[in-house]
Scaffold this active site. Structure first.
Site, PDB file in Angstrom:
ATOM      1  N   VAL A  31       0.748  -1.116  -0.191  1.00  0.00           N
ATOM      2  CA  VAL A  31      -0.006   0.183   0.037  1.00  0.00           C
ATOM      3  C   VAL A  31       1.015   1.277   0.138  1.00  0.00           C
ATOM      4  O   VAL A  31       0.689   2.196  -0.744  1.00  0.00           O
ATOM      5  CB  VAL A  31      -1.006  -0.349   1.139  1.00  0.00           C
ATOM      6  CG1 VAL A  31      -1.717   1.244   1.272  1.00  0.00           C
ATOM      7  CG2 VAL A  31      -1.986  -1.007   1.120  1.00  0.00           C
ATOM      8  N   ARG A  32       1.693   1.231   0.807  1.00  0.00           N
ATOM      9  CA  ARG A  32       2.805   2.278   0.940  1.00  0.00           C
ATOM     10  C   ARG A  32       3.779   2.743  -0.265  1.00  0.00           C
ATOM     11  O   ARG A  32       3.783   3.840  -0.813  1.00  0.00           O
ATOM     12  CB  ARG A  32       3.295   2.870   2.395  1.00  0.00           C
ATOM     13  CG  ARG A  32       2.355   2.788   3.479  1.00  0.00           C
ATOM     14  CD  ARG A  32       3.125   3.243   4.545  1.00  0.00           C
ATOM     15  NE  ARG A  32       1.974   3.497   5.723  1.00  0.00           N
ATOM     16  CZ  ARG A  32       2.078   3.517   6.968  1.00  0.00           C
ATOM     17  NH1 ARG A  32       3.481   3.514   7.451  1.00  0.00           N
ATOM     18  NH2 ARG A  32       1.048   3.764   7.834  1.00  0.00           N
ATOM     19  N   ARG A  79     -10.346 -19.867   1.292  1.00  0.00           N
ATOM     20  CA  ARG A  79      -9.902 -20.862   0.421  1.00  0.00           C
ATOM     21  C   ARG A  79     -11.069 -20.659  -0.455  1.00  0.00           C
ATOM     22  O   ARG A  79     -12.196 -21.123   0.085  1.00  0.00           O
ATOM     23  CB  ARG A  79      -9.606 -22.622   0.967  1.00  0.00           C
ATOM     24  CG  ARG A  79      -8.442 -22.438   1.950  1.00  0.00           C
ATOM     25  CD  ARG A  79      -7.931 -23.755   2.288  1.00  0.00           C
ATOM     26  NE  ARG A  79      -7.066 -23.571   3.472  1.00  0.00           N
ATOM     27  CZ  ARG A  79      -5.901 -23.350   3.219  1.00  0.00           C
ATOM     28  NH1 ARG A  79      -5.259 -23.152   2.142  1.00  0.00           N
ATOM     29  NH2 ARG A  79      -5.058 -23.717   4.463  1.00  0.00           N
ATOM     30  N   ASP A 135       3.915 -22.886   5.203  1.00  0.00           N
ATOM     31  CA  ASP A 135       4.575 -24.159   4.466  1.00  0.00           C
ATOM     32  C   ASP A 135       6.132 -24.285   3.672  1.00  0.00           C
ATOM     33  O   ASP A 135       6.641 -25.088   3.621  1.00  0.00           O
ATOM     34  CB  ASP A 135       3.498 -24.868   3.679  1.00  0.00           C
ATOM     35  CG  ASP A 135       2.307 -25.141   4.142  1.00  0.00           C
ATOM     36  OD1 ASP A 135       2.252 -25.085   5.502  1.00  0.00           O
ATOM     37  OD2 ASP A 135       1.371 -25.452   3.430  1.00  0.00           O
ATOM     38  N   ARG A 251       3.568 -40.373  24.603  1.00  0.00           N
ATOM     39  CA  ARG A 251       2.379 -39.199  24.653  1.00  0.00           C
ATOM     40  C   ARG A 251       2.460 -38.630  23.324  1.00  0.00           C
ATOM     41  O   ARG A 251       3.397 -38.475  22.414  1.00  0.00           O
ATOM     42  CB  ARG A 251       2.718 -38.493  25.755  1.00  0.00           C
ATOM     43  CG  ARG A 251       2.353 -38.593  27.216  1.00  0.00           C
ATOM     44  CD  ARG A 251       1.043 -38.955  27.527  1.00  0.00           C
ATOM     45  NE  ARG A 251       0.725 -39.130  29.015  1.00  0.00           N
ATOM     46  CZ  ARG A 251       0.335 -40.582  29.391  1.00  0.00           C
ATOM     47  NH1 ARG A 251       0.848 -41.548  28.512  1.00  0.00           N
ATOM     48  NH2 ARG A 251       0.089 -40.495  30.756  1.00  0.00           N
TER      49      ARG A 251
END
Ligand code: F6P
Length: 330
Positions: A31-32, A79, A135, A251
């Site tokens: 934008v700037r 999406r 990703d 776990r």
């Protein structure tokens, strides 16, 4: 209502796909840089879905104040399967024409750039891409926006998990994001001192991993952290495999969407700011159908087609880092 000034070029900007920390820094920069160069700039809300519906608003330098520290995207994202259809693209193109947009800047990942490429090749729309996805699965850039922050977020979680792993002498499986890529898993695993890392790109042998755990225990190595990328399997499924094979207590935890949030690291802010200005610069130089990226710290441009291909260089580095992880886990 759209106010037109004669001869002023217009760009539109949207974020698409999974949000990533650093997108806001990039929005600020686009934008700037656009305003600085005398362009009109429009924000499209909710990604390609918003483009189809014409959700567009003119932005100015003040519209992007105080967003540099924020995760997510002020433009919102989605999406949009509808955009992959000819009908959806036709509506999006009609909106771009109605608003007299000269170039669309898309901040997104692999899926978003397939859409961006179609806009150019099928409909003749000028599009420039900015790689934004945790990703880091794009060719033509060493890093995508958000990947560094996601690695650091996952690392902080692993550091905390280590406290309980160490205290209770347990085996822990940590599942991290990354769709089909092991970038996050390998970086947070290696830097978090994990014993092993399982990623989609590199084969693993569960029996030899369990042998290593047994041998480790025999020589007094009781803590064992394995980072699993979501593209392979779930943390709990992997824990079950290890339990079944070794009989040890295991776990598991899935870190999930916390990896997509939070204030961007300095690296992601810097990337966002450089990419934003580079995208505007590319438009001013007449470029189209390309993604900006950074390679060896230099800004480069890559066609969307090439950007969406597998990156051998990244896969080789991942193999090297995985080897290092295993060597250091003695
Ligand atoms: O593309 C970024 C990403 O966070 C991937 O790592 C993950 O597989 C996916 O998005 C999750 O998507 P969603 O937020 O739509 O569930």
């Amino acid at each position: 209502m759209i106010f037109e000034k004669k001869n002023k070029k217009r760009i539109a900007l949207l974020t698409s796909g999974g949000d990533a920390p650093g997108m806001n820094a990039s929005i600020r920069s686009v934008v700037r840089a656009a305003v600085y160069n005398g362009l009109d700039v429009f924000g499209v809300y909710r990604g390609f879905a918003g483009l189809i519906d014409g959700e567009m608003k003119q932005l100015n330098a003040r519209s992007v104040s105080n967003i540099i520290t924020e995760g997510g995207t002020i433009l919102k994202t989605s999406r949009c399967p509808g955009f992959m259809t000819r009908e959806g693209q036709k509506k999006a193109v009609a909106q771009l024409k109605k608003h007299k947009i000269d170039c669309l800047i898309v901040i997104g990942g692999n899926g978003s750039f397939h859409g961006a490429q179609a806009l150019g090749s099928v409909w003749g729309i000028d599009v420039i891409g900015i790689p934004g996805t945790i990703d880091n699965d794009l060719n033509g850039t060493d890093y995508t926006l958000g990947a560094d922050t996601a690695v650091n977020t996952a690392l902080q979680a692993i550091d905390k998990i280590r406290d309980t792993v160490h205290s209770m002498e347990r085996i822990f499986i940590v599942e991290v994001m990354g769709r089909h890529e092991g970038f996050i898993a390998i970086r947070c695993g290696l830097t978090g001192g994990a014993e092993d890392i399982v990623v989609p790109e590199i084969e693993y042998d569960i029996n030899s991993m369990c042998d290593d755990i047994r041998k480790g225990r025999e020589k007094g190595k009781m803590n064992w952290i394995i980072v699993v990328a979501e593209g392979v399997t779930t943390a709990e499924d992997f824990a079950e495999k290890i339990r079944g094979n070794t009989g040890f207590e295991v776990r598991s935890i899935t870190l999930g969407h916390i990896q997509r949030g939070g204030s961007p690291t300095a690296m992601d802010r810097l990337l966002g700011l450089r990419f934003g200005a580079a995208a505007v610069d590319a438009f001013l130089k007449g470029e189209k159908g390309k993604m900006v990226g950074v390679e060896a710290d230099e800004i480069v441009l890559t066609s969307f087609e090439l950007a969406c291909e597998k990156c051998e260089k990244k896969m080789n580095l991942d193999r090297e880092l995985l080897k290092l992880t295993r060597m250091l886990a003695i």
